[in-house]
Design an enzyme around this catalytic site. Sequence first.
Site, PDB file in Angstrom:
ATOM      1  N   ARG A  61     -40.928  -5.401  17.043  1.00  0.00           N
ATOM      2  CA  ARG A  61     -39.808  -4.945  17.722  1.00  0.00           C
ATOM      3  C   ARG A  61     -39.515  -3.767  17.698  1.00  0.00           C
ATOM      4  O   ARG A  61     -39.000  -3.278  18.859  1.00  0.00           O
ATOM      5  CB  ARG A  61     -38.825  -5.712  16.584  1.00  0.00           C
ATOM      6  CG  ARG A  61     -38.771  -7.176  16.456  1.00  0.00           C
ATOM      7  CD  ARG A  61     -37.797  -7.664  15.549  1.00  0.00           C
ATOM      8  NE  ARG A  61     -38.747  -7.477  14.221  1.00  0.00           N
ATOM      9  CZ  ARG A  61     -38.477  -8.102  13.291  1.00  0.00           C
ATOM     10  NH1 ARG A  61     -37.169  -9.224  13.214  1.00  0.00           N
ATOM     11  NH2 ARG A  61     -39.127  -8.009  12.013  1.00  0.00           N
ATOM     12  N   SER A  94     -34.530 -12.826  11.505  1.00  0.00           N
ATOM     13  CA  SER A  94     -33.949 -14.215  10.877  1.00  0.00           C
ATOM     14  C   SER A  94     -32.893 -13.506   9.959  1.00  0.00           C
ATOM     15  O   SER A  94     -31.869 -14.271   9.782  1.00  0.00           O
ATOM     16  CB  SER A  94     -34.995 -14.941  10.143  1.00  0.00           C
ATOM     17  OG  SER A  94     -36.170 -15.152  11.254  1.00  0.00           O
ATOM     18  N   HIS A 132     -38.718 -15.084  17.874  1.00  0.00           N
ATOM     19  CA  HIS A 132     -39.943 -15.695  17.511  1.00  0.00           C
ATOM     20  C   HIS A 132     -40.259 -16.623  18.797  1.00  0.00           C
ATOM     21  O   HIS A 132     -41.485 -16.658  19.186  1.00  0.00           O
ATOM     22  CB  HIS A 132     -39.578 -16.616  16.405  1.00  0.00           C
ATOM     23  CG  HIS A 132     -39.322 -16.000  14.988  1.00  0.00           C
ATOM     24  ND1 HIS A 132     -38.292 -16.203  14.424  1.00  0.00           N
ATOM     25  CD2 HIS A 132     -40.103 -14.986  14.122  1.00  0.00           C
ATOM     26  CE1 HIS A 132     -38.282 -15.595  13.234  1.00  0.00           C
ATOM     27  NE2 HIS A 132     -39.263 -14.944  13.232  1.00  0.00           N
ATOM     28  N   LYS A 149     -38.262 -12.588  -0.172  1.00  0.00           N
ATOM     29  CA  LYS A 149     -36.878 -12.708   0.393  1.00  0.00           C
ATOM     30  C   LYS A 149     -36.315 -14.222  -0.038  1.00  0.00           C
ATOM     31  O   LYS A 149     -36.914 -14.984  -0.420  1.00  0.00           O
ATOM     32  CB  LYS A 149     -36.954 -12.996   1.861  1.00  0.00           C
ATOM     33  CG  LYS A 149     -37.679 -11.590   2.589  1.00  0.00           C
ATOM     34  CD  LYS A 149     -37.626 -11.652   4.289  1.00  0.00           C
ATOM     35  CE  LYS A 149     -39.055 -11.576   4.800  1.00  0.00           C
ATOM     36  NZ  LYS A 149     -39.306 -11.859   6.183  1.00  0.00           N
TER      37      LYS A 149
HETATM   38  P1  ADP Z   1     -38.200 -11.872  10.365  1.00  0.00           P
HETATM   39  O1  ADP Z   1     -38.579 -10.407  10.419  1.00  0.00           O
HETATM   40  O2  ADP Z   1     -37.255 -12.111  11.412  1.00  0.00           O
HETATM   41  O3  ADP Z   1     -37.662 -12.483   8.923  1.00  0.00           O
HETATM   42  P2  ADP Z   1     -40.657 -13.410  10.026  1.00  0.00           P
HETATM   43  O4  ADP Z   1     -41.313 -12.877   8.648  1.00  0.00           O
HETATM   44  O5  ADP Z   1     -40.570 -15.039  10.304  1.00  0.00           O
HETATM   45  O6  ADP Z   1     -39.367 -12.704  10.702  1.00  0.00           O
HETATM   46  O7  ADP Z   1     -41.398 -12.825  11.136  1.00  0.00           O
HETATM   47  C1  ADP Z   1     -42.767 -13.222  11.636  1.00  0.00           C
HETATM   48  C2  ADP Z   1     -43.346 -12.569  12.809  1.00  0.00           C
HETATM   49  O8  ADP Z   1     -42.455 -12.394  13.808  1.00  0.00           O
HETATM   50  C3  ADP Z   1     -43.446 -10.771  12.405  1.00  0.00           C
HETATM   51  O9  ADP Z   1     -44.698 -10.352  13.155  1.00  0.00           O
HETATM   52  C4  ADP Z   1     -42.122 -10.392  13.141  1.00  0.00           C
HETATM   53  O10 ADP Z   1     -42.366  -8.924  13.442  1.00  0.00           O
HETATM   54  C5  ADP Z   1     -41.986 -11.288  14.232  1.00  0.00           C
HETATM   55  N1  ADP Z   1     -40.569 -11.159  14.909  1.00  0.00           N
HETATM   56  C6  ADP Z   1     -39.520 -11.492  13.999  1.00  0.00           C
HETATM   57  N2  ADP Z   1     -38.301 -11.624  14.885  1.00  0.00           N
HETATM   58  C7  ADP Z   1     -38.930 -10.948  16.115  1.00  0.00           C
HETATM   59  C8  ADP Z   1     -38.280 -10.564  17.348  1.00  0.00           C
HETATM   60  N3  ADP Z   1     -36.915 -10.671  17.516  1.00  0.00           N
HETATM   61  N4  ADP Z   1     -39.128 -10.208  18.315  1.00  0.00           N
HETATM   62  C9  ADP Z   1     -40.346 -10.082  18.264  1.00  0.00           C
HETATM   63  N5  ADP Z   1     -41.108 -10.284  17.086  1.00  0.00           N
HETATM   64  C10 ADP Z   1     -40.411 -10.916  16.046  1.00  0.00           C
END
Ligand code: ADP
Length: 166
Positions: free
Chosen positions: A97, A135, A22, A48
């Site tokens: 990703r 996460s 992030h 989740k």
């Molecule tokens: P997670 O999938 O880790 O629970 P979130 O729901 O907080 O994450 O995701 C918020 C945004 O951040 C989404 O667009 C998700 O694709 C992106 N994201 C999460 N982890 C990464 C990462 N390691 N690299 C790039 N983008 C990410």
Amino acid sequence: MSAIKSLVAIYPGSFDPITRGHEDIARRTLRIADTLLVAVAHTSSQAKKSLFPVEERVEMIREVFRGEDRVEAVAFDGLLVDFARQRGARMVIRGLRAVSDFEYELQMAQMNRELWSGLETVFLAPEVDFSFLSSSLVREVAGLGGDVERFVSPAVLARLNRKLGR
Ligand code: ADP
């Protein structure tokens, strides 16, 4: 009066907790936008199970970006498009990703465009080292006693350890 308006980007997600992936996306956003709102959703369509309450997730993001005055962390409720409009953000940032992220992300981008055509979704790719990181994996590995130091900032690691009773 300047004709150039500042570009406010919004990066929504659950950030439970914020990872280096992030962070990487947020820092890349600062190369194209003037300010970034990292917006922690109170409600997640994916139901989740959360580890950290929303307010603590916001605090962790503030700790991670302390000293970076172009980043603001906030919690929001309801529709992203409504919150973005209220805050004057016209660009939504999402991280991609892998291909597996793509279908859901594209659907959401198109739905958001139906809801408010003033908002553009921009997809950014993370540093390859973070492309496997989520996460939920961090929560799982940390919960099972694995070392997640490489995947999160020190402030987040400290809170994870506290939360997990270490
Ligand atoms: P997670 O999938 O880790 O629970 P979130 O729901 O907080 O994450 O995701 C918020 C945004 O951040 C989404 O667009 C998700 O694709 C992106 N994201 C999460 N982890 C990464 C990462 N390691 N690299 C790039 N983008 C990410």
